[in-house]
Write a protein that holds these residues in place. Structure first.
Motif, PDB file in Angstrom:
ATOM      1  N   ILE A   1       0.847  -1.206   0.000  1.00  0.00           N
ATOM      2  CA  ILE A   1       0.000   0.000   0.000  1.00  0.00           C
ATOM      3  C   ILE A   1       0.878   1.249   0.000  1.00  0.00           C
ATOM      4  CG2 ILE A   1      -1.580   1.379   1.467  1.00  0.00           C
ATOM      5  CD1 ILE A   1      -3.097  -0.771  -0.072  1.00  0.00           C
ATOM      6  N   HIS A   2       1.987   1.202   0.702  1.00  0.00           N
ATOM      7  CA  HIS A   2       2.889   2.366   0.689  1.00  0.00           C
ATOM      8  C   HIS A   2       3.435   2.642  -0.713  1.00  0.00           C
ATOM      9  CE1 HIS A   2       3.670   2.212   5.311  1.00  0.00           C
ATOM     10  NE2 HIS A   2       2.651   2.989   4.998  1.00  0.00           N
ATOM     11  N   MET A   3       3.546   1.602  -1.531  1.00  0.00           N
ATOM     12  CA  MET A   3       3.986   1.811  -2.920  1.00  0.00           C
ATOM     13  C   MET A   3       2.857   2.388  -3.768  1.00  0.00           C
ATOM     14  SD  MET A   3       5.915  -1.783  -3.726  1.00  0.00           S
ATOM     15  CE  MET A   3       5.700  -1.602  -5.483  1.00  0.00           C
ATOM     16  N   LEU A   4       1.639   1.899  -3.513  1.00  0.00           N
ATOM     17  CA  LEU A   4       0.519   2.207  -4.413  1.00  0.00           C
ATOM     18  C   LEU A   4      -0.233   3.481  -4.060  1.00  0.00           C
ATOM     19  CD1 LEU A   4      -0.991  -1.409  -4.619  1.00  0.00           C
ATOM     20  CD2 LEU A   4       0.416  -0.270  -6.357  1.00  0.00           C
ATOM     21  N   SER A   5      -0.153   3.891  -2.771  1.00  0.00           N
ATOM     22  CA  SER A   5      -1.028   4.970  -2.302  1.00  0.00           C
ATOM     23  C   SER A   5      -0.295   5.912  -1.350  1.00  0.00           C
ATOM     24  CB  SER A   5      -2.232   4.345  -1.574  1.00  0.00           C
ATOM     25  OG  SER A   5      -3.012   5.321  -0.930  1.00  0.00           O
ATOM     26  N   HIS A   6      -0.834   7.105  -1.209  1.00  0.00           N
ATOM     27  CA  HIS A   6      -0.272   8.064  -0.240  1.00  0.00           C
ATOM     28  C   HIS A   6      -0.971   7.955   1.116  1.00  0.00           C
ATOM     29  CE1 HIS A   6      -3.864  10.534  -0.996  1.00  0.00           C
ATOM     30  NE2 HIS A   6      -3.679  10.259  -2.275  1.00  0.00           N
ATOM     31  N   LEU A   7      -1.992   7.082   1.197  1.00  0.00           N
ATOM     32  CA  LEU A   7      -2.755   6.961   2.447  1.00  0.00           C
ATOM     33  C   LEU A   7      -2.003   6.115   3.479  1.00  0.00           C
ATOM     34  CD1 LEU A   7      -6.355   6.243   1.077  1.00  0.00           C
ATOM     35  CD2 LEU A   7      -5.441   8.428   1.918  1.00  0.00           C
ATOM     36  N   PRO A   8      -2.212   6.406   4.756  1.00  0.00           N
ATOM     37  CA  PRO A   8      -1.613   5.563   5.797  1.00  0.00           C
ATOM     38  C   PRO A   8      -2.316   4.209   5.902  1.00  0.00           C
ATOM     39  CG  PRO A   8      -2.949   7.301   6.806  1.00  0.00           C
ATOM     40  CD  PRO A   8      -2.949   7.567   5.324  1.00  0.00           C
ATOM     41  N   ILE A   9      -1.589   3.212   6.361  1.00  0.00           N
ATOM     42  CA  ILE A   9      -2.195   1.893   6.602  1.00  0.00           C
ATOM     43  C   ILE A   9      -1.769   1.385   7.980  1.00  0.00           C
ATOM     44  CG2 ILE A   9      -0.353   0.788   5.185  1.00  0.00           C
ATOM     45  CD1 ILE A   9      -2.529  -1.486   4.705  1.00  0.00           C
ATOM     46  N   ILE A  10      -2.770   0.931   8.746  1.00  0.00           N
ATOM     47  CA  ILE A  10      -2.487   0.366  10.061  1.00  0.00           C
ATOM     48  C   ILE A  10      -2.825  -1.125  10.046  1.00  0.00           C
ATOM     49  CG2 ILE A  10      -2.948   2.591  11.161  1.00  0.00           C
ATOM     50  CD1 ILE A  10      -5.547   1.377  12.321  1.00  0.00           C
ATOM     51  N   VAL A  11      -2.421  -1.837  11.097  1.00  0.00           N
ATOM     52  CA  VAL A  11      -2.645  -3.281  11.162  1.00  0.00           C
ATOM     53  C   VAL A  11      -3.480  -3.629  12.393  1.00  0.00           C
ATOM     54  CG1 VAL A  11      -1.474  -5.504  11.540  1.00  0.00           C
ATOM     55  CG2 VAL A  11      -0.618  -3.912   9.797  1.00  0.00           C
ATOM     56  N   ASP A  12      -4.402  -4.551  12.211  1.00  0.00           N
ATOM     57  CA  ASP A  12      -5.249  -5.060  13.288  1.00  0.00           C
ATOM     58  C   ASP A  12      -4.836  -6.509  13.570  1.00  0.00           C
ATOM     59  OD1 ASP A  12      -7.249  -6.303  14.761  1.00  0.00           O
ATOM     60  OD2 ASP A  12      -8.907  -5.360  13.689  1.00  0.00           O
ATOM     61  N   PRO A  13      -3.945  -6.704  14.556  1.00  0.00           N
ATOM     62  CA  PRO A  13      -3.485  -8.070  14.830  1.00  0.00           C
ATOM     63  C   PRO A  13      -4.546  -8.895  15.552  1.00  0.00           C
ATOM     64  CG  PRO A  13      -2.527  -6.559  16.427  1.00  0.00           C
ATOM     65  CD  PRO A  13      -3.341  -5.716  15.479  1.00  0.00           C
ATOM     66  N   SER A  14      -5.589  -8.258  16.070  1.00  0.00           N
ATOM     67  CA  SER A  14      -6.625  -8.972  16.823  1.00  0.00           C
ATOM     68  C   SER A  14      -7.525  -9.759  15.876  1.00  0.00           C
ATOM     69  CB  SER A  14      -7.450  -7.979  17.652  1.00  0.00           C
ATOM     70  OG  SER A  14      -6.607  -7.131  18.392  1.00  0.00           O
ATOM     71  N   HIS A  15      -8.169  -9.051  14.919  1.00  0.00           N
ATOM     72  CA  HIS A  15      -9.030  -9.763  13.972  1.00  0.00           C
ATOM     73  C   HIS A  15      -8.210 -10.617  13.003  1.00  0.00           C
ATOM     74  CE1 HIS A  15     -11.724  -6.696  15.567  1.00  0.00           C
ATOM     75  NE2 HIS A  15     -12.668  -7.583  15.359  1.00  0.00           N
ATOM     76  N   ALA A  16      -6.973 -10.227  12.775  1.00  0.00           N
ATOM     77  CA  ALA A  16      -6.131 -10.981  11.839  1.00  0.00           C
ATOM     78  C   ALA A  16      -5.839 -12.380  12.356  1.00  0.00           C
ATOM     79  CB  ALA A  16      -4.830 -10.233  11.583  1.00  0.00           C
ATOM     80  N   THR A  17      -5.671 -12.509  13.692  1.00  0.00           N
ATOM     81  CA  THR A  17      -5.293 -13.816  14.236  1.00  0.00           C
ATOM     82  C   THR A  17      -6.447 -14.499  14.967  1.00  0.00           C
ATOM     83  OG1 THR A  17      -4.568 -12.841  16.318  1.00  0.00           O
ATOM     84  CG2 THR A  17      -2.906 -13.050  14.582  1.00  0.00           C
ATOM     85  N   GLY A  18      -7.291 -13.695  15.623  1.00  0.00           N
ATOM     86  CA  GLY A  18      -8.381 -14.290  16.409  1.00  0.00           C
ATOM     87  C   GLY A  18      -7.904 -14.949  17.689  1.00  0.00           C
ATOM     88  N   ARG A  19      -6.613 -14.772  17.996  1.00  0.00           N
ATOM     89  CA  ARG A  19      -6.028 -15.437  19.174  1.00  0.00           C
ATOM     90  C   ARG A  19      -5.181 -14.448  19.956  1.00  0.00           C
ATOM     91  NH1 ARG A  19      -4.700 -21.091  19.210  1.00  0.00           N
ATOM     92  NH2 ARG A  19      -6.052 -22.195  17.774  1.00  0.00           N
ATOM     93  N   SER A  20      -5.560 -14.238  21.222  1.00  0.00           N
ATOM     94  CA  SER A  20      -4.855 -13.232  22.032  1.00  0.00           C
ATOM     95  C   SER A  20      -3.356 -13.523  22.127  1.00  0.00           C
ATOM     96  CB  SER A  20      -5.468 -13.152  23.430  1.00  0.00           C
ATOM     97  OG  SER A  20      -5.421 -14.424  24.031  1.00  0.00           O
ATOM     98  N   GLU A  21      -2.988 -14.818  22.145  1.00  0.00           N
ATOM     99  CA  GLU A  21      -1.563 -15.156  22.317  1.00  0.00           C
ATOM    100  C   GLU A  21      -0.709 -14.821  21.090  1.00  0.00           C
ATOM    101  OE1 GLU A  21      -4.134 -17.229  22.082  1.00  0.00           O
ATOM    102  OE2 GLU A  21      -3.577 -19.201  21.309  1.00  0.00           O
ATOM    103  N   LEU A  22      -1.360 -14.503  19.977  1.00  0.00           N
ATOM    104  CA  LEU A  22      -0.596 -14.164  18.766  1.00  0.00           C
ATOM    105  C   LEU A  22      -0.546 -12.651  18.506  1.00  0.00           C
ATOM    106  CD1 LEU A  22      -1.784 -16.898  16.212  1.00  0.00           C
ATOM    107  CD2 LEU A  22       0.144 -16.965  17.798  1.00  0.00           C
ATOM    108  N   VAL A  23      -1.297 -11.901  19.307  1.00  0.00           N
ATOM    109  CA  VAL A  23      -1.428 -10.465  19.040  1.00  0.00           C
ATOM    110  C   VAL A  23      -0.088  -9.732  19.167  1.00  0.00           C
ATOM    111  CG1 VAL A  23      -2.454  -8.318  19.930  1.00  0.00           C
ATOM    112  CG2 VAL A  23      -3.890 -10.333  19.538  1.00  0.00           C
ATOM    113  N   ARG A  24       0.645 -10.052  20.237  1.00  0.00           N
ATOM    114  CA  ARG A  24       1.906  -9.342  20.475  1.00  0.00           C
ATOM    115  C   ARG A  24       2.875  -9.474  19.298  1.00  0.00           C
ATOM    116  NH1 ARG A  24       6.447 -11.662  21.572  1.00  0.00           N
ATOM    117  NH2 ARG A  24       8.214 -10.343  22.175  1.00  0.00           N
TER     118      ARG A  24
ATOM    119  N   ALA B   1       4.149  -0.255   9.368  1.00  0.00           N
ATOM    120  CA  ALA B   1       2.747   0.168   9.424  1.00  0.00           C
ATOM    121  C   ALA B   1       2.682   1.534  10.106  1.00  0.00           C
ATOM    122  CB  ALA B   1       1.932  -0.850  10.215  1.00  0.00           C
ATOM    123  N   ASP B   2       1.610   2.281   9.808  1.00  0.00           N
ATOM    124  CA  ASP B   2       1.469   3.627  10.361  1.00  0.00           C
ATOM    125  C   ASP B   2       0.711   3.637  11.689  1.00  0.00           C
ATOM    126  OD1 ASP B   2       2.648   5.125   8.072  1.00  0.00           O
ATOM    127  OD2 ASP B   2       1.036   4.108   7.005  1.00  0.00           O
ATOM    128  N   GLY B   3       0.393   2.446  12.174  1.00  0.00           N
ATOM    129  CA  GLY B   3      -0.299   2.373  13.448  1.00  0.00           C
ATOM    130  C   GLY B   3      -0.863   0.984  13.653  1.00  0.00           C
TER     131      GLY B   3
END
Ligand code: PEP
Ligand code: MN
Length: 339
Positions: free
Chosen positions: A260-283, A294-296
């Motif tokens: 996204i940083h290559m394709l766009s000027h917009l910021p992109i953040i990451v959601d590790p919670s919905h991405a994994t669904g597992r609290s032990e993988l969030v960190r 990531a920008d946040g």
């Protein structure tokens, strides 16, 4: 296409070119860069060649070049400088990093306020919490609706943290925008084009999550709907996509961040919670997102995850969040950034 003006082009010449673009049936989108002005010509791609010829000979015009990507306003072709999105005193993009944290759903005043105080203390800049929940099952908790928005506003008053909350239908846009500092469009609604337009038209910053089966081009075209309403305060969010792997709720596509940083000027953040669904993988996924520049982050935090009305399995405790923020600071320092 893009009209690149000469370095010394006058305001009169710029306005004249904009008027000419409108006469040709397009929208003009001037961008005042530090060195020169470029004007985006937004509209149907047909009948381009004829328009190009007349634009290229206007006073002050250096050259006219086509935009090759289907998204125009959010693409890096049109705007080289990175967009910074501000929500209260949080800033996302162009090297600025901020964290959004809070429970999946607003459940009660006590639950939200105690979480808000703790995530603030740990360094979060924006509070999250769903008042309208897009649940996979119609029988699952659907959110407290306006009561939830009132609780979020109360927590903002108490802590000073601005909040992001999801809007799920056009019907609620006006209501949610009256309370919220940032409107979230969830993965399930990424292709709800009329909702994207209405959310964009409020002028509030929009957090746009990637659909679970959306390509990056589709994500950017969804953002284009918001930007086409004159609102470029858009933060994109990678929250995992559906793959064949059932161990995690989704598969975190971290390469989406540099892509996204290559394709766009917009910021992109990451959601590790919905991405994994597992609290032990969030960190680890949160730290990996920082390493990927990531920008946040947006992280689900709950004071008693086992009692959460939604997404308990992926919610981390406030103490774990505080620890993550400590580690995150060190990871950020590697790329010269701060929280
Ligand atoms: C959420 O943020 O709680 C949510 C529903 O996210 P997503 O749209 O990414 O599933
Ligand atoms: Mn959730």
């Amino acid at each position: 296409m893009i009209v690149v003006m000469h370095r010394g082009a006058t305001q009169e010449e710029i306005s004249h070119v904009c008027e000419h673009i409108v006469e040709l049936g397009f929208k003009a989108h001037p961008i005042y860069g530090t060195e020169r002005v470029v004007i985006g010509v937004i509209g149907d791609d047909h009948a381009k060649t004829e328009a190009m010829a007349t634009l290229g000979i206007q006073p002050g015009v250096e050259r006219v070049t086509p935009i090759l990507k289907p998204y125009k306003r959010v693409g890096a072709e049109m705007k080289k400088e990175r967009t910074v999105v501000n929500v209260g005193n949080a800033a996302f993009g162009a090297g600025k990093f901020a964290v959004i944290a809070g429970p999946c759903s607003v459940e009660s005043e006590e639950q939200l306020l105690s979480t808000a105080q703790k995530v603030k203390e740990a360094g979060a800049r924006v509070l999250r919490g769903g008042a309208f929940k897009p649940r996979t099952s119609p029988y699952a908790f659907q959110g407290l609706a306006e009561e939830g928005l009132k609780i979020l506003a109360f927590a903002r008053n108490e802590t000073g943290l601005p909040f992001a909350t999801e809007v799920v239908t056009n019907r609620d846009v006006e209501l949610v925008a009256r309370y919220a500092d940032m409107l979230q469009i969830g993965a399930r609604n990424m292709t709800n084009y009329s909702l994207l337009r209405e959310a964009g038209a409020t002028g509030k910053p929009v957090l746009l999550k990637r659909g679970m089966s959306a390509t990056l081009e589709e994500l950017l075209l969804a953002a284009e709907y918001i930007a086409d309403e004159g609102n470029e305060q858009i933060v994109l969010c990678e929250r995992g996509i559906r793959t064949f792997e059932p161990f995690t709720r989704n598969t975190l596509d971290l390469s989406a961040v540099p892509a996204i940083h290559m394709l766009s000027h917009l910021p992109i953040i990451v959601d590790p919670s919905h991405a994994t669904g597992r609290s032990e993988l969030v960190r680890s996924m949160a730290l990996a997102a920082i390493a990927a520049e990531a920008d946040g982050l947006i992280v689900e935090v709950h004071p008693a995850p086992e009692q959460a009305l939604s997404d308990g399995a992926q919610s981390i405790l406030p103490e774990a969040f505080a620890q993550l923020m400590e580690e995150g600071r060190r990871y950020l320092a590697v790329s010269g950034r701060t929280l």
